[in-house]
Design a protein around this motif. Sequence first.
Motif, PDB file in Angstrom:
ATOM      1  N   ASP A   1     -10.054   2.803  -7.625  1.00  0.00           N
ATOM      2  CA  ASP A   1      -9.497   1.453  -7.523  1.00  0.00           C
ATOM      3  C   ASP A   1     -10.479   0.488  -8.188  1.00  0.00           C
ATOM      4  O   ASP A   1     -11.590   0.287  -7.692  1.00  0.00           O
TER       5      ASP A   1
ATOM      6  N   TYR B   1       0.836  -1.215   0.000  1.00  0.00           N
ATOM      7  CA  TYR B   1       0.000   0.000   0.000  1.00  0.00           C
ATOM      8  C   TYR B   1       0.873   1.270   0.000  1.00  0.00           C
ATOM      9  O   TYR B   1       0.523   2.265  -0.630  1.00  0.00           O
TER      10      TYR B   1
ATOM     11  N   ASP C   1     -16.213  -2.972  -7.562  1.00  0.00           N
ATOM     12  CA  ASP C   1     -15.927  -4.396  -7.346  1.00  0.00           C
ATOM     13  C   ASP C   1     -17.185  -5.197  -7.663  1.00  0.00           C
ATOM     14  O   ASP C   1     -18.292  -4.691  -7.474  1.00  0.00           O
TER      15      ASP C   1
HETATM   16  C1  SAM Z   1      -6.710  -8.784  -4.625  1.00  0.00           C
HETATM   17  S1  SAM Z   1      -8.238  -7.923  -4.388  1.00  0.00           S
HETATM   18  C2  SAM Z   1      -7.591  -6.291  -4.257  1.00  0.00           C
HETATM   19  C3  SAM Z   1      -8.370  -5.360  -3.353  1.00  0.00           C
HETATM   20  C4  SAM Z   1      -7.827  -3.941  -3.253  1.00  0.00           C
HETATM   21  N1  SAM Z   1      -7.608  -3.346  -4.560  1.00  0.00           N
HETATM   22  C5  SAM Z   1      -6.540  -3.894  -2.448  1.00  0.00           C
HETATM   23  O1  SAM Z   1      -5.479  -3.643  -3.042  1.00  0.00           O
HETATM   24  O2  SAM Z   1      -6.591  -4.075  -1.239  1.00  0.00           O
HETATM   25  C6  SAM Z   1      -8.930  -7.924  -6.062  1.00  0.00           C
HETATM   26  C7  SAM Z   1     -10.380  -7.483  -6.107  1.00  0.00           C
HETATM   27  O3  SAM Z   1     -10.783  -7.362  -7.479  1.00  0.00           O
HETATM   28  C8  SAM Z   1     -12.116  -7.812  -7.612  1.00  0.00           C
HETATM   29  N2  SAM Z   1     -12.336  -8.177  -9.033  1.00  0.00           N
HETATM   30  C9  SAM Z   1     -11.655  -9.104  -9.760  1.00  0.00           C
HETATM   31  N3  SAM Z   1     -12.106  -9.126 -11.032  1.00  0.00           N
HETATM   32  C10 SAM Z   1     -13.089  -8.180 -11.109  1.00  0.00           C
HETATM   33  C11 SAM Z   1     -13.940  -7.727 -12.176  1.00  0.00           C
HETATM   34  N4  SAM Z   1     -13.851  -8.234 -13.396  1.00  0.00           N
HETATM   35  N5  SAM Z   1     -14.830  -6.745 -11.903  1.00  0.00           N
HETATM   36  C12 SAM Z   1     -14.926  -6.220 -10.641  1.00  0.00           C
HETATM   37  N6  SAM Z   1     -14.151  -6.606  -9.609  1.00  0.00           N
HETATM   38  C13 SAM Z   1     -13.247  -7.582  -9.832  1.00  0.00           C
HETATM   39  C14 SAM Z   1     -12.225  -8.964  -6.632  1.00  0.00           C
HETATM   40  O4  SAM Z   1     -13.567  -9.198  -6.252  1.00  0.00           O
HETATM   41  C15 SAM Z   1     -11.341  -8.472  -5.476  1.00  0.00           C
HETATM   42  O5  SAM Z   1     -12.115  -7.799  -4.512  1.00  0.00           O
END
Ligand code: SAM
Length: 209
Positions: free
Chosen positions: A57, A42, A83
Motif C-alpha cells: 500500500d 476496504y 508513507d
Molecule cells: C487517505 S490516506 C490512505 C491510507 C490507507 N491507504 C487507507 O486506505 O486506509 C493517504 C495516505 O497517503 C500518504 N501520502 C500521500 N502522498 C504521499 C507521498 N507522496 N508519499 C508517501 N505517502 C504519501 C498520506 O500521508 C496518507 O497517510
Amino acid sequence: MTSREKFYEERKRRLWKMYWEGNDGSDILRPNGFKEYPTDIYDLFLSLIDRNGRALDLGCGNGLMLKHLITRSRYKLIPYGVDFLEESIRQAREKILPEYAENFKVANIADVELEEKFYDFIFFDPYSVHPDDLESVIEKLLRACRPGGKVIFYTYRDVLLMLRIIHLLRLKWIGWVGDLLPRYIAVKLERINHPKVSIGVYKRGSCEV
Ligand SMILES: C[S@@+](CC[C@H](N)C(=O)[O-])C[C@H]1O[C@@H](n2cnc3c(N)ncnc32)[C@H](O)[C@@H]1O
C-alpha cells in the motif's frame, strides 16, 4: 527548494495537521482520512485479492487497510507499506501490524525504491504524487509488479470532484481515476465504479518477462 520539493512539503504539512494534530494515537481512523471504519471501501479492495502474495500500500497511513486485507482475505498475504508521515508508520509498526514492522517504511512514494517483480498487489493513488513524477512512478510500479499480479490505481470521489472543478477550467473532463493517468496506461485498466472511490485495475500478464 524546488517547486517539486515545495509541493511535497506542503502536502505533508497539510496531511499531518488533518491526521495527527491533537491525536495522541488513540484515534486510529484519522491517520487514514476516515471518521468511521470504511468497511465498504476496504471490502472492495479485498475483493480484488485473488491469490496468495505480497500486498503493497503506497500511502498506507497506519496500515489499517492492509490489516483489513490480511485478516479477512482467504488468501495468505504479506503486507508492505510506505508513507511519508513518520507518526503513521510508527503506529503501523507498533500498534496495527507489529508482526510486520520491518515491512513499513517512511518515504515519499515518488522516491522510494521498489524491488522488481516482487509485489502481487500494489495500491496507488495517483493524486499522491506531483504530476511531473507520475510517469516515472507508474513505470516503477509496473516493474515492481509480479507477472500475474495487479496494480490497483484508485482515487477517492471527493478528490476527483475537486480535481474535476480545477480541470474544467482547462476544458478537461475528469470522470474516473483513469483520467488522472497517461492514456497508454488508462486504456489498459479494468474500471470499477463505487460511490466513494474510483478504481482502475492493471493486470500484469502472467507470461511477461
Ligand atoms: C487517505 S490516506 C490512505 C491510507 C490507507 N491507504 C487507507 O486506505 O486506509 C493517504 C495516505 O497517503 C500518504 N501520502 C500521500 N502522498 C504521499 C507521498 N507522496 N508519499 C508517501 N505517502 C504519501 C498520506 O500521508 C496518507 O497517510
